[in-house]
Design a protein around this motif. Structure first.
Motif, PDB file in Angstrom:
ATOM      1  N   GLU B   2       0.724  -1.396   0.100  1.00 26.76           N
ATOM      2  CA  GLU B   2       0.204   0.198  -0.133  1.00 26.76           C
ATOM      3  C   GLU B   2       0.987   1.266  -0.133  1.00 26.76           C
ATOM      4  N   THR B   4       1.389   5.934  -0.491  1.00 26.17           N
ATOM      5  CA  THR B   4       0.068   7.283  -0.370  1.00 26.17           C
ATOM      6  C   THR B   4       1.325   7.898  -1.132  1.00 26.17           C
ATOM      7  N   LYS B   6       1.714  11.325  -2.544  1.00 25.63           N
ATOM      8  CA  LYS B   6       1.640  12.623  -2.018  1.00 25.63           C
ATOM      9  C   LYS B   6       1.945  13.860  -2.756  1.00 25.63           C
ATOM     10  N   ASP B  20      -3.424  13.711  -1.754  1.00 24.74           N
ATOM     11  CA  ASP B  20      -2.929  12.034  -1.239  1.00 24.74           C
ATOM     12  C   ASP B  20      -3.808  11.340  -2.487  1.00 24.74           C
ATOM     13  N   TYR B  21      -2.207  10.082  -2.731  1.00 24.51           N
ATOM     14  CA  TYR B  21      -3.282   9.270  -3.945  1.00 24.51           C
ATOM     15  C   TYR B  21      -3.177   7.761  -3.134  1.00 24.51           C
ATOM     16  N   GLN B  22      -3.464   6.484  -2.859  1.00 17.96           N
ATOM     17  CA  GLN B  22      -3.398   4.950  -2.594  1.00 17.96           C
ATOM     18  C   GLN B  22      -3.494   4.699  -3.116  1.00 17.96           C
ATOM     19  N   ASP B  24      -2.043  -0.325  -4.964  1.00 15.68           N
ATOM     20  CA  ASP B  24      -2.010  -0.920  -3.838  1.00 15.68           C
ATOM     21  C   ASP B  24      -0.936  -1.286  -5.193  1.00 15.68           C
ATOM     22  N   GLN B  80       9.630   4.491  -0.473  1.00 10.80           N
ATOM     23  CA  GLN B  80       9.207   4.927   0.008  1.00 10.80           C
ATOM     24  C   GLN B  80       9.385   4.776   1.357  1.00 10.80           C
ATOM     25  N   GLY B  83       5.962   3.779   3.402  1.00  8.06           N
ATOM     26  CA  GLY B  83       4.445   3.823   2.801  1.00  8.06           C
ATOM     27  C   GLY B  83       4.271   4.738   1.705  1.00  8.06           C
ATOM     28  N   VAL B  84       4.419   5.487   1.925  1.00 11.75           N
ATOM     29  CA  VAL B  84       4.586   7.372   1.450  1.00 11.75           C
ATOM     30  C   VAL B  84       5.711   7.513   0.334  1.00 11.75           C
TER      31      VAL B  84
END
Lengths: 502, 321
Positions: B2, B4, B6, B20-22, B24, B80, B83-84
């Motif tokens: 996952e 995110t 930014k 923000d866009y998530q 997977d 990442q 996770g960002v």
């Protein structure tokens, strides 16, 4: 108004622009990205160009043998004979071909017999593209960057321009021209796995097809056996030609190739394989798979690049001039791009019959504007993406390396249904500037149109020949030794077979 | 995994506005492919460039988590942090929309200045050895990371920058080109090769190991061999160069007194200008009026210089033609 409008900034398009300019025409080059960002720069193949008469005969024979009876022999002879001169010219203009002493080297490429490929380490495509771009800058061709061609302007049966969308602003404009050269490349995005760049959307082929031009050889879709797994990077046929071993789903250098040679000649391969897969090829094998790499057919053109519509020319991968026939040889693809670009550029410049500045362009543009405005308002994004992803997997499974009647019929039916679904979709946003949702929607449209012609054409050819392999018809059928044309009809793609000469 | 993203949409670099866009995606997916997936499935108005996805077209350069990268050559997993992945424009490049740089202004106009194609000189057969520099320069994908790292562009966007000067190098060292002198003169104009401060950042930043700073230095050497000693007619710099060369080649060591005098215009003019400095230096014991003793090894240095000049004799002749 320009004399010649070239659509596409890869090797074929650049070469066409330079040729037309050199013949005295005023030339505009319309490209979706900056020319040196084109797919052409990724091509790590060489350029077949033997330096002797016997070598040239061998080249012709090997090309004809691979083409399995479907090559247009006069095109093969003409391009093979001019290959050495073409390489010398590129060299004079600045391509730094590898040499032995002061003689341009000829290396083997995989699957193509003798050592006849000229090359620039593992960056032949990049070096040729840069060199031709430099000539475009030096000769004063007008370059329109980041414009997407949407429609051909056909007036009184003649092609007199193109309607195009400026990506930065969403502006639509009609580019009037006395002759148009399409050089938009292939449609790799209709297949996965493939060696695709994002812009390989078959746009020029679709534009010509929609305008009524005939397509040819669409059933011949060539796969390359050494595409780095999980990526779109084809490991150079020069690397395989030099002795790298392809077996058990990997390409191995150690034990077969001298590290110093690999580091000197394939630095950009080593670097990218490591970045993309974490594999150091000098010590470990790189995992590869077979991926779609080349459409052999395209807009039906003669040796001069003339299509069935007067004023419309095509060159490079979007053109089907019959050079490759049913299977292309490594080392021949860049050759055909450059050679066909040159001849189409020259023919387009010679076409230059006086076309009065008419209103056809403006009319066509307003028609396209209405369609676009409607598409901007419709929902898009994820459902369009899903269509494109499904298409790529469908084409690979049903119309890829191995085909049969059932799968191909299914593909044709499904693609027709997908086109109807596509018609209900759109950009997903009314933004005008850099609306990639709109671009995605438009590209899905061109991919679907061209994909249908591939599946329909493959269904019609009930034999196996060259790269077209039918599990339900595994043999060559001598009675099917003619090329197939595809034209657009109300019911979809209509396939017909050339009569007379095979 | 996952992730995110930014994604900077608006604001300034110092005060960015993020959306923000998530998504997977597998960790081995490239950042570029993941960004394309976000754009295709979540927001078609996200503006960033890119085409080939295999590191050849140079179009997908961005700042990701503060590092400037060709984003199709780095993976999501390695980029990442917790996770960002924060996506911003590269430094110095003007922005058209989101992280869409104005590459015309930042890069292409400058590259095109030097991109005018080879004018064939119909010359001698060219050897592989002679073409190696050209081949090296042609590995350049014009990704712009050298310009992004350039400390001169940081303060002056008009500086041509290492990417464009790499294009100049490609021509300056092409033995098939007929207008080398003209190109070197163009490259020696204001904002050209002589404005590089050789901070070596370009060489540090090039993801393909092309060492653009070295290429600029080599181009300067080439210009000097063609009699261009400083660029845009700065007579003092040219005199300085001549005095420097004269001192080393004639004496085998750097005679700062004569270099200073000549740089400022000879014995009288230079003497007046450097007098206060000279007096101060004498008072502090940093200079002496006594003649210099002969330096050990000075003859050896002179010989090296002679050898260099002989090896470049052909080039010098060529430039005089």
């Amino acid at each position: 108004m320009h004399d010649v409008l070239v659509v596409g900034g890869g090797i074929a398009g650049l070469r066409a622009a330079v040729a037309a300019k050199g013949a005295g025409a005023s030339v505009a080059l319309l490209t979706q990205s900056h020319p040196t960002r084109s797919y052409s720069v990724t091509v790590q193949d060489g350029i077949n160009a033997p330096d002797s008469a016997e070598g040239c005969d061998g080249h012709i024979n090997d090309t004809l043998a691979a083409g399995a009876g479907l090559n247009v022999a006069s095109v093969v002879t003409s391009i093979c004979r001019e290959a050495a001169a073409l390489v010398e010219e590129l060299d004079r203009l600045g391509v730094p071909f590898n040499r032995v002493g002061s003689v341009i080297d000829r290396a083997p490429v995989s699957g193509a017999g003798e050592s006849r490929a000229t090359y620039v380490n593992d960056i032949t495509g990049l070096a040729v593209t840069q060199t031709l771009y430099e000539q475009v800058i030096g000769t004063g061709v007008d370059v329109y960057e980041e414009w997407l061609a949407l429609s051909l302007v056909v007036d009184g049966g003649e092609c007199v321009g193109v309607v195009a969308l400026q990506l930065a602003t969403g502006a639509l404009e009609a580019f009037d021209a006395k002759a148009v050269v399409l050089a938009t490349g292939g449609l790799r995005r209709a297949f996965e796995p493939s060696t695709s760049s994002l812009h390989c959307s078959g746009s020029g082929i679709a534009l010509a097809y929609r305008a009524g031009a005939s397509l040819v050889d669409m059933e011949f879709v060539q796969y390359y056996p050494a595409v780095l797994s999980g990526s779109h990077l084809a490991l150079s046929p020069l690397l395989l030609g030099a002795g790298a071993v392809l077996e058990d789903g990997s390409v191995r250098l150690n034990g077969t190739l001298d590290s110093a040679l690999v580091e000197a000649r394939f630095p950009d391969t080593l670097h990218r394989v490591e970045a993309l897969s974490g594999v150091n090829m000098l010590t470990e094998p790189a995992p590869v798979q077979s991926g779609m790499s080349r459409l052999l057919g395209g807009v039906d053109v003669n040796v001069h690049g003339e299509s069935s519509i007067p004023g419309l020319f095509a060159a490079g991968e979007c053109a089907g001039n019959g050079f490759h026939g049913a299977q292309g040889l490594n080392g021949n693809f860049l050759l055909v791009s450059a050679a066909s670009g040159r001849s189409a550029g020259l023919a387009a410049a010679a076409h230059m019959r006086s076309v009065a500045e008419g209103t056809a362009g403006a009319q066509a543009a307003s028609g396209v504007r209405a369609e676009l405005d409607a598409a901007l308002a419709r929902p898009g994004g994820a459902p369009v993406s899903a269509l494109r992803t499904e298409l790529a997997s469908l084409m690979h499974q049903k119309a890829g390396e191995s085909r049969d009647a059932e799968g191909l019929s299914e593909a044709v039916q499904r693609i027709r249904a997908m086109r109807e679904e596509h018609a209900q979709l759109g950009a997903g946003s009314t933004a005008r500037d850099f609306n990639f949702g709109l671009v995605q929607y438009l590209e899905a449209g061109t991919l679907l149109d061209v994909a249908e012609t591939i599946a329909a054409s493959a269904l019609e050819r009930t034999e196996s020949r060259g790269v077209h392999r039918r599990t339900d018809h595994p043999e060559v059928d001598a009675s099917q030794g003619a090329r197939q044309q595809v034209t657009r009809s109300e019911d979809g793609a209509r396939v017909s077979r050339e009569t007379g000469a095979a | 995994m996952e992730i995110t993203f930014k994604f900077q949409r608006g604001g300034t670099r110092a005060q960015p506005e993020y959306v923000d866009y998530q998504i997977d995606v597998p960790p081995e997916m490239t950042v570029f492919d993941a960004l394309v997936a976000v754009r295709e499935t979540q927001d078609g108005t996200l503006a960033f460039r890119g085409n080939c996805s295999v590191g050849f077209c140079g179009d997908c350069t961005l700042s990701v988590n503060g590092a400037q990268k060709v984003t199709c050559l780095v993976t999501v997993g390695k980029t990442q942090k917790d996770g960002v992945i924060t996506v911003q424009p590269i430094r110095y490049a003007p922005v058209e929309k989101d992280v869409m740089h104005d590459m015309r202004k930042f890069l292409w106009d400058k590259v095109d200045t030097f991109a005018r194609g080879v004018v064939p000189n119909g010359g001698h057969p060219v050897t592989d050895e002679e073409l190696r520099p050209v081949r090296k320069a042609m590995r350049c994908t014009t990704c712009g990371l050298c310009d992004e790292g350039c400390t001169v562009i940081d303060v002056n966007l008009d500086f041509y920058g290492p990417a464009a000067l790499t294009k100049l190098y490609r021509f300056a060292f092409d033995p098939r080109d007929g207008i080398t002198a003209e190109r070197l003169r163009e490259g020696s104009e204001l904002h050209g090769i002589w404005d590089c401060v050789h901070c070596w950042e370009a060489t540090e930043h090039c993801p393909f190991g092309l060492e653009p700073t070295h290429l600029i230095m080599d181009t300067r050497d080439r210009a000097i061999a063609y009699g261009i000693k400083s660029g845009y007619g700065n007579k003092m710099l040219e005199r300085h160069y001549d005095a420097f060369e004269e001192s080393i080649s004639g004496k085998g060591w750097l005679d700062e007194r004569s270099v200073a005098l000549q740089t400022y215009g000879g014995l009288i003019k230079g003497g007046i200008k450097t007098l206060p400095l000279g007096l101060r230096a004498l008072r502090k014991g940093k200079a002496t009026l006594k003649p210099h003793y002969k330096r050990p090894g000075a003859d050896h240095i002179r010989k090296i210089f002679d050898r260099y000049n002989r090896s470049n004799a052909g080039l010098r002749k060529e430039k005089q033609r």
